[in-house]
Each structure stands twice: as structure tokens, then as C-alpha cells.
Design an enzyme around this catalytic site. Structure first.
Site, PDB file in Angstrom:
ATOM      1  N   TYR A  26      32.787  38.995  37.974  1.00 46.28           N
ATOM      2  CA  TYR A  26      33.878  38.794  38.948  1.00 46.28           C
ATOM      3  C   TYR A  26      35.224  39.115  38.317  1.00 46.28           C
ATOM      4  CZ  TYR A  26      37.654  36.257  41.270  1.00 46.28           C
ATOM      5  OH  TYR A  26      38.859  35.933  41.837  1.00 46.28           O
ATOM      6  N   HIS A  79      30.967  30.632  30.489  1.00 42.24           N
ATOM      7  CA  HIS A  79      31.922  29.721  31.141  1.00 42.24           C
ATOM      8  C   HIS A  79      33.248  29.648  30.380  1.00 42.24           C
ATOM      9  CE1 HIS A  79      32.202  25.470  33.162  1.00 42.24           C
ATOM     10  NE2 HIS A  79      33.170  26.279  33.539  1.00 42.24           N
ATOM     11  N   LYS A  98      38.051  42.155  38.959  1.00 41.83           N
ATOM     12  CA  LYS A  98      39.452  41.906  39.342  1.00 41.83           C
ATOM     13  C   LYS A  98      40.400  42.559  38.338  1.00 41.83           C
ATOM     14  CE  LYS A  98      40.875  39.708  42.307  1.00 41.83           C
ATOM     15  NZ  LYS A  98      41.201  40.065  43.722  1.00 41.83           N
ATOM     16  N   ARG A 152      40.862  23.587  34.378  1.00 40.14           N
ATOM     17  CA  ARG A 152      41.450  24.562  35.293  1.00 40.14           C
ATOM     18  C   ARG A 152      42.851  24.071  35.675  1.00 40.14           C
ATOM     19  NH1 ARG A 152      37.954  26.867  33.319  1.00 40.14           N
ATOM     20  NH2 ARG A 152      36.242  28.045  34.240  1.00 40.14           N
ATOM     21  N   THR A 212      43.973  37.094  39.890  1.00 38.71           N
ATOM     22  CA  THR A 212      43.584  35.787  39.369  1.00 38.71           C
ATOM     23  C   THR A 212      43.871  35.645  37.874  1.00 38.71           C
ATOM     24  OG1 THR A 212      41.585  34.523  38.813  1.00 38.71           O
ATOM     25  CG2 THR A 212      41.250  36.834  39.247  1.00 38.71           C
ATOM     26  N   ASP A 213      44.058  34.407  37.433  1.00 39.26           N
ATOM     27  CA  ASP A 213      44.237  34.153  35.995  1.00 39.26           C
ATOM     28  C   ASP A 213      42.963  34.473  35.212  1.00 39.26           C
ATOM     29  OD1 ASP A 213      42.661  32.010  36.882  1.00 39.26           O
ATOM     30  OD2 ASP A 213      43.968  30.444  36.083  1.00 39.26           O
ATOM     31  N   GLU A 214      41.830  34.577  35.921  1.00 39.97           N
ATOM     32  CA  GLU A 214      40.557  34.769  35.213  1.00 39.97           C
ATOM     33  C   GLU A 214      40.489  36.112  34.490  1.00 39.97           C
ATOM     34  OE1 GLU A 214      37.063  33.298  37.104  1.00 39.97           O
ATOM     35  OE2 GLU A 214      38.214  31.967  38.387  1.00 39.97           O
ATOM     36  N   ILE A 228      42.062  31.848  51.259  1.00 40.21           N
ATOM     37  CA  ILE A 228      43.503  32.050  51.041  1.00 40.21           C
ATOM     38  C   ILE A 228      44.084  32.895  52.171  1.00 40.21           C
ATOM     39  CG2 ILE A 228      45.228  32.986  49.450  1.00 40.21           C
ATOM     40  CD1 ILE A 228      43.128  32.377  47.177  1.00 40.21           C
ATOM     41  N   GLU A 268      34.960  39.831  46.797  1.00 40.86           N
ATOM     42  CA  GLU A 268      33.898  38.891  46.450  1.00 40.86           C
ATOM     43  C   GLU A 268      34.528  37.993  45.402  1.00 40.86           C
ATOM     44  OE1 GLU A 268      30.855  38.362  47.555  1.00 40.86           O
ATOM     45  OE2 GLU A 268      30.950  39.962  49.044  1.00 40.86           O
ATOM     46  N   LEU A 285      34.240  24.579  43.243  1.00 39.24           N
ATOM     47  CA  LEU A 285      34.076  23.206  42.754  1.00 39.24           C
ATOM     48  C   LEU A 285      34.491  22.122  43.766  1.00 39.24           C
ATOM     49  CD1 LEU A 285      33.398  21.367  40.231  1.00 39.24           C
ATOM     50  CD2 LEU A 285      35.867  21.286  39.888  1.00 39.24           C
ATOM     51  N   ASP A 324      35.190  47.083  56.619  1.00 37.50           N
ATOM     52  CA  ASP A 324      35.048  47.034  55.161  1.00 37.50           C
ATOM     53  C   ASP A 324      36.269  47.707  54.520  1.00 37.50           C
ATOM     54  OD1 ASP A 324      34.265  47.459  52.477  1.00 37.50           O
ATOM     55  OD2 ASP A 324      32.157  47.672  53.062  1.00 37.50           O
ATOM     56  N   ASN A 339      37.380  19.261  34.656  1.00 36.09           N
ATOM     57  CA  ASN A 339      36.529  19.223  35.855  1.00 36.09           C
ATOM     58  C   ASN A 339      36.031  17.814  36.155  1.00 36.09           C
ATOM     59  OD1 ASN A 339      36.776  21.992  36.106  1.00 36.09           O
ATOM     60  ND2 ASN A 339      34.864  22.435  35.032  1.00 36.09           N
TER      61      ASN A 339
HETATM   62  P1  NAD Z   1      37.114  34.111  49.901  1.00 35.76           P
HETATM   63  O1  NAD Z   1      35.823  34.444  49.256  1.00 35.76           O
HETATM   64  O2  NAD Z   1      37.305  32.783  50.520  1.00 35.76           O
HETATM   65  O3  NAD Z   1      37.445  35.190  51.042  1.00 35.76           O
HETATM   66  C1  NAD Z   1      37.251  36.559  50.850  1.00 35.76           C
HETATM   67  C2  NAD Z   1      37.432  37.249  52.202  1.00 35.76           C
HETATM   68  O4  NAD Z   1      37.272  38.664  51.996  1.00 35.76           O
HETATM   69  C3  NAD Z   1      36.389  36.831  53.244  1.00 35.76           C
HETATM   70  O5  NAD Z   1      37.003  36.606  54.491  1.00 35.76           O
HETATM   71  C4  NAD Z   1      35.453  38.036  53.319  1.00 35.76           C
HETATM   72  O6  NAD Z   1      34.850  38.180  54.598  1.00 35.76           O
HETATM   73  C5  NAD Z   1      36.405  39.172  52.999  1.00 35.76           C
HETATM   74  N1  NAD Z   1      35.703  40.334  52.451  1.00 35.76           N
HETATM   75  C6  NAD Z   1      34.783  40.359  51.456  1.00 35.76           C
HETATM   76  N2  NAD Z   1      34.354  41.616  51.246  1.00 35.76           N
HETATM   77  C7  NAD Z   1      35.033  42.413  52.114  1.00 35.76           C
HETATM   78  C8  NAD Z   1      35.061  43.809  52.373  1.00 35.76           C
HETATM   79  N3  NAD Z   1      34.272  44.651  51.685  1.00 35.76           N
HETATM   80  N4  NAD Z   1      35.892  44.274  53.314  1.00 35.76           N
HETATM   81  C9  NAD Z   1      36.685  43.440  54.024  1.00 35.76           C
HETATM   82  N5  NAD Z   1      36.701  42.101  53.841  1.00 35.76           N
HETATM   83  C10 NAD Z   1      35.893  41.602  52.883  1.00 35.76           C
HETATM   84  O7  NAD Z   1      38.215  34.385  48.780  1.00 35.76           O
HETATM   85  P2  NAD Z   1      39.585  33.617  48.506  1.00 35.76           P
HETATM   86  O8  NAD Z   1      39.313  32.445  47.645  1.00 35.76           O
HETATM   87  O9  NAD Z   1      40.316  33.451  49.770  1.00 35.76           O
HETATM   88  O10 NAD Z   1      40.326  34.691  47.581  1.00 35.76           O
HETATM   89  C11 NAD Z   1      41.150  35.698  48.149  1.00 35.76           C
HETATM   90  C12 NAD Z   1      41.726  36.550  47.047  1.00 35.76           C
HETATM   91  O11 NAD Z   1      42.470  35.738  46.145  1.00 35.76           O
HETATM   92  C13 NAD Z   1      40.653  37.248  46.200  1.00 35.76           C
HETATM   93  O12 NAD Z   1      41.103  38.539  45.898  1.00 35.76           O
HETATM   94  C14 NAD Z   1      40.569  36.392  44.944  1.00 35.76           C
HETATM   95  O13 NAD Z   1      40.160  37.157  43.835  1.00 35.76           O
HETATM   96  C15 NAD Z   1      42.006  35.923  44.810  1.00 35.76           C
HETATM   97  N6  NAD Z   1      42.178  34.628  44.114  1.00 35.76           N
HETATM   98  C16 NAD Z   1      41.448  33.537  44.500  1.00 35.76           C
HETATM   99  C17 NAD Z   1      41.664  32.321  43.843  1.00 35.76           C
HETATM  100  C18 NAD Z   1      40.911  31.068  44.259  1.00 35.76           C
HETATM  101  O14 NAD Z   1      41.037  30.033  43.585  1.00 35.76           O
HETATM  102  N7  NAD Z   1      40.157  31.075  45.347  1.00 35.76           N
HETATM  103  C19 NAD Z   1      42.594  32.226  42.810  1.00 35.76           C
HETATM  104  C20 NAD Z   1      43.308  33.378  42.452  1.00 35.76           C
HETATM  105  C21 NAD Z   1      43.105  34.567  43.119  1.00 35.76           C
HETATM  106  P1  TYD Z   2      34.917  27.367  40.521  1.00 32.30           P
HETATM  107  O1  TYD Z   2      35.404  26.572  41.674  1.00 32.30           O
HETATM  108  O2  TYD Z   2      33.653  28.142  40.671  1.00 32.30           O
HETATM  109  O3  TYD Z   2      36.120  28.304  40.074  1.00 32.30           O
HETATM  110  P2  TYD Z   2      36.256  29.246  38.740  1.00 32.30           P
HETATM  111  O4  TYD Z   2      34.942  29.413  38.117  1.00 32.30           O
HETATM  112  O5  TYD Z   2      36.727  30.497  39.361  1.00 32.30           O
HETATM  113  O6  TYD Z   2      37.254  28.569  37.871  1.00 32.30           O
HETATM  114  O7  TYD Z   2      34.725  26.405  39.285  1.00 32.30           O
HETATM  115  C1  TYD Z   2      35.794  25.585  38.806  1.00 32.30           C
HETATM  116  C2  TYD Z   2      35.287  24.856  37.576  1.00 32.30           C
HETATM  117  O8  TYD Z   2      34.255  23.949  37.980  1.00 32.30           O
HETATM  118  C3  TYD Z   2      34.658  25.774  36.546  1.00 32.30           C
HETATM  119  O9  TYD Z   2      34.952  25.276  35.238  1.00 32.30           O
HETATM  120  C4  TYD Z   2      33.169  25.649  36.808  1.00 32.30           C
HETATM  121  C5  TYD Z   2      33.029  24.227  37.302  1.00 32.30           C
HETATM  122  N1  TYD Z   2      31.924  23.997  38.270  1.00 32.30           N
HETATM  123  C6  TYD Z   2      30.982  22.988  38.032  1.00 32.30           C
HETATM  124  O10 TYD Z   2      31.054  22.256  37.022  1.00 32.30           O
HETATM  125  N2  TYD Z   2      29.982  22.812  38.940  1.00 32.30           N
HETATM  126  C7  TYD Z   2      29.873  23.589  40.041  1.00 32.30           C
HETATM  127  O11 TYD Z   2      28.898  23.398  40.839  1.00 32.30           O
HETATM  128  C8  TYD Z   2      30.850  24.604  40.290  1.00 32.30           C
HETATM  129  C9  TYD Z   2      30.773  25.490  41.500  1.00 32.30           C
HETATM  130  C10 TYD Z   2      31.863  24.773  39.368  1.00 32.30           C
END
Ligand code: NAD
Ligand code: TYD
Length: 350
Positions: A155, A281, A159, A219, A130-132, A14, A89, A195, A61, A254
Site C-alpha cells: 500500500y 508492521h 502511494k 500512530r 499519507t505519512d506511511e 475522507i 485502495e 483500527l 474507474d 494502539n
Molecule cells: P477509502 O478506502 O475509505 O475510500 C477510497 C474510495 O476510493 C472509495 O470510495 C472507493 O470506492 C474509491 N475507489 C477505489 N478504487 C477506485 C478506482 N479505481 N476508481 C475510482 N474510485 C475508486 O479511503 P480513505 O481512507 O477515504 O482514503 C482516501 C485517500 O486518503 C487515499 O488516497 C488514502 O491513501 C489517503 N489517506 C488516508 C488516510 C487514512 O487514515 N484513512 C490517511 C492519509 C491519507
Molecule cells: P490501520 O487502521 O490499519 O492503519 P495503518 O496501518 O494504516 O496505520 O492500523 C492502525 C494501527 O492499528 C496499526 O499499528 C495496526 C493496528 N491494528 C491492530 O492492532 N489490529 C487491527 O485489527 C488493525 C486493523 C490494526
């Protein structure tokens, strides 16, 4: 040059999309990116910005803000008008193996960023969440910002803790904190553990696709560009101390997502394997984003089917990117997470 933004985690999925949007949307502003480059962060994602004078990358960091080079003096001199905190993370399955890094980065890292912003007098702090944090829904209804926090995984618990800490800095210290909570993102640059990119990369290689449980978990999918637009709207129009839900209006099971991407790629559904479920889950997520619509003017642009088709095309065209991020540690992660589950799973007719 006025103000500027400090983004954390700008080399992740993101963050990479957000850094680009900020540079385009605020042509007078600098964008600094603080990222540790963990397995999920790829400096190469933003290589094309090397010649952009308004972009600055600092490796470090978030829980140790004083170390990375010239960032702290710039922060301390009040050099930013907002902090957008994304570094985290971010993968539920990894948090089931080892929660320590999640608490370190997501909770302690958030505390240090909040403290850094407060000490430096940075007015606005956006906590990207996150919505989680709300846990799991039954078959009906949607999360509102008033829904109780009931995180299921380490996780999401980390958050939720970070969100509460951020809101406490508003209440206690008067920091202008805005929290965004978004549903599941998809789009370019997503690490192939989540996923959609996992299934695309495995389908392209004709490898079995591990669907957890019965595949009926739901989702609400949002394209990453719509999420980033929502973050910028929260930055510009958000009321301090408030939470904003962001969703994509695209609830999908899914299994339906996996079948759609197989159809797009012209691959057979016989690649699907139903494997042992993820512990804890969450069954269903759905977002009520009426507040963001009314107060921020948020409205997702992408229809899921179109967004997914474009995302698949991006992964097909960026095979070299996928190869680069799938290093030895990624292969070990796949072994640990999927090998025994896949061996125990029989091929299933969908
Ligand atoms: P990502 O895992 O792709 O990227 C995380 C980034 O943070 C990486 O570039 C990593 O190097 C950096 N990072 C990790 N630990 C660090 C540290 N200690 N110091 C500095 N940098 C560090 O994550 P993403 O999917 O891009 O998510 C970004 C944010 O959005 C997160 O806070 C996540 O909780 C939130 N979010 C993600 C989703 C999603 O669907 N991916 C949805 C809602 C919210
Ligand atoms: P994921 O992308 O890990 O996002 P989140 O757990 O944060 O919603 O997973 C999306 C959905 O897909 C979740 O219901 C778990 C499912 N999933 C699988 O069925 N197989 C997989 O290998 C993964 C990574 C996720």
C-alpha cells in the site's frame, strides 16, 4: 457557476467528508465526484445530497477516465479549476493479500488522473497522500517533508510511487501539483476494517478485539474534518511542487486507543486479544507539520479524546450504516484476516 472541483474517491471515508466541506466552503462551485464504488465506497454516504444541484456523482474507474458518461467532455472542456485525487485502495492488510489492485488504482489511476488534468488544462492538482510513505520511526523524532521515502507495505509503496509521479508532472510539464501527506484519520464514515471503527463495531457486538503484536505501535491520530480542512488549505494556499505534512499532534499507542474506546463503551478490557503481528508492521509514525502550519495556516481543532468520543457516538447512532457496509465480502475478509490469529491467541490481561 465558475470552475468547480473534481474529487475522486468521494464515496470513501475522507472523500465523503471532503465533498461536504467543499460544497459548504465554496457556495458558488460545483463538486463532481468520480468513484468506482468498491467495497470501501458507499454511494449512500452522500444520499442526502441528491437534491443538491451543485453535486454530481459519476461512477467510474480513475484509471479509465474516458468511459464515465459526461465527465470526460466536461473535463476536456476545461470545466474544473482543481482535481483533488483521493481514490485509492487504502488498507495495508489487504495489500498484503493482493497488491495488484493497489498498483492499478493507486499508481496507474494517478497517472491517468494527472494526464487527464494536464490535457484538459486543469490548473491545480492535489494528490492526497499519507505519512506511511516515510516508513517507520524509532522512539523519537518526526517525519518532515524531506524525510526519505521508505515505504514498508505494498500500500505505502504504491502511494509513494503515486506521489513521485505527481511531483514529476510538476517538474516536467509545469502542472500545479500539491501533495498532502497526512497521518492516521478517524471519524464518521470510516470503513470498519481500520483500527478504530473495527474495534468499535466488534466491541459493540462483544466480539474479541485483535490487537497486533504487543499493541505498542504508535500512530498520530487526526480527526477527518481536520484533515479535510488541511486539504482545502493546501488547495487554496499551497505552493505548486510542494509537499505538506498534516498531522493531528496526537501520538497514541494502539493499546491505549483500544482501552479508551472500551472505557467509552463501558465494555471490559478482557475482550482484547494480542494476535500475530502484521508482517512489516511500522512501529511508529509522527508528523512534523510545521510547514503546513507556517505556509497554510493549518492547525488541527480536535483533541483526540473528544474526537474519539464523538466518533464512537456516531457509530452507535449509525448502526444501520455499519450493518449496510458489513456485507458478505466483509465477513469473508474478517475470516481470512483474523480467524486463525484469534484462535491462536489466548485472552490476555492488559
Ligand atoms: P477509502 O478506502 O475509505 O475510500 C477510497 C474510495 O476510493 C472509495 O470510495 C472507493 O470506492 C474509491 N475507489 C477505489 N478504487 C477506485 C478506482 N479505481 N476508481 C475510482 N474510485 C475508486 O479511503 P480513505 O481512507 O477515504 O482514503 C482516501 C485517500 O486518503 C487515499 O488516497 C488514502 O491513501 C489517503 N489517506 C488516508 C488516510 C487514512 O487514515 N484513512 C490517511 C492519509 C491519507
Ligand atoms: P490501520 O487502521 O490499519 O492503519 P495503518 O496501518 O494504516 O496505520 O492500523 C492502525 C494501527 O492499528 C496499526 O499499528 C495496526 C493496528 N491494528 C491492530 O492492532 N489490529 C487491527 O485489527 C488493525 C486493523 C490494526
Amino acid at each position: 457557476m465558475s470552475g468547480g472541483f473534481l474529487v475522486t474517491g468521494g464515496c470513501g471515508f475522507i472523500g465523503t467528508n471532503l465533498v461536504r466541506l467543499l460544497l459548504a466552503r465554496f457556495p458558488e462551485e460545483e463538486v463532481w465526484n468520480l468513484d468506482l464504488l468498491t467495497y470501501a465506497g458507499s454511494g449512500g454516504n452522500l444520499d442526502d445530497l441528491a437534491a443538491e444541484p451543485r453535486y454530481r456523482f459519476v461512477r467510474g474507474d480513475v484509471s479509465d477516465l474516458r468511459r464515465p458518461g459526461d465527465l470526460h467532455p466536461r473535463l476536456a472542456a476545461g470545466g474544473f479549476r482543481a482535481v483533488l485525487h483521493l481514490a485509492a485502495e487504502s488498507h495495508v492488510d489487504r495489500s498484503l493479500f493482493d497488491a495488484a489492485a493497489f498498483l492499478h488504482t493507486n499508481v496507474e489511476g494517478t497517472r491517468v488522473m494527472l494526464e487527464g488534468a494536464r490535457e484538459a488544462g486543469v490548473r491545480l492538482y492535489v494528490q492526497v497522500s499519507t505519512d506511511e510513505v516515510y516508513g517507520s520511526l524509532g522512539p523519537t523524532g518526526a517525519f518532515t517533508e524531506e524525510s526519505p521515502l521508505k515505504p514498508s507495505s505494498p500500500y505505502s509503496a504504491s502511494k509513494a510511487a503515486a506521489d513521485l509521479l505527481a511531483l514529476s508532472y510538476h517538474r516536467t510539464f509545469g502542472q500545479d501539483v500539491v501533495v498532502t501527506r497526512c497521518s492516521n484519520n478517524y471519524g464518521p464514515y470510516q470503513f470498519p476494517e481500520k483500527l478504530i471503527p473495527l474495534m468499535i463495531s466488534r466491541a459493540l457486538a462483544d466480539e474479541p478485539l485483535p490487537v497486533y503484536g504487543d499493541g505498542r505501535n504508535i500512530r498520530d491520530w487526526i480527526h477527518v474534518e481536520d484533515h479535510c480542512t488541511g486539504i482545502v488549505l493546501a488547495l487554496e494556499r499551497g505552493v505548486a511542487g510542494r509537499v505538506y505534512n498534516l498531522g493531528g499532534d496526537a501520538e497514541r499507542e494502539n493499546l491505549a486507543v483500544v482501552c479508551q474506546l472500551l472505557a467509552e463503551l463501558g465494555k471490559p478490557e478482557s475482550l482484547i486479544r494480542f494476535v500475530a503481528d502484521r508482517p512489516g508492521h511500522d512501529r511508529r509514525y509522527a508528523m512534523d507539520a510545521r510547514r503546513a502550519r507556517a505556509e497554510l495556516g493549518f492547525s488541527p481543532r480536535y483533541r483526540f479524546e473528544l474526537g474519539l468520543a464523538r466518533t464512537i457516538q456516531w457509530y452507535v447512532e449509525h448502526e444501520a450504516w455499519s450493518r449496510r457496509v458489513r456485507d458478505g465480502s466483509y465477513r469473508r475478509y474478517l475470516e481470512d484476516t483474523y480467524r486463525s490469529r484469534l484462535e491462536a491467541a489466548a485472552p490476555c490481561a492488559v
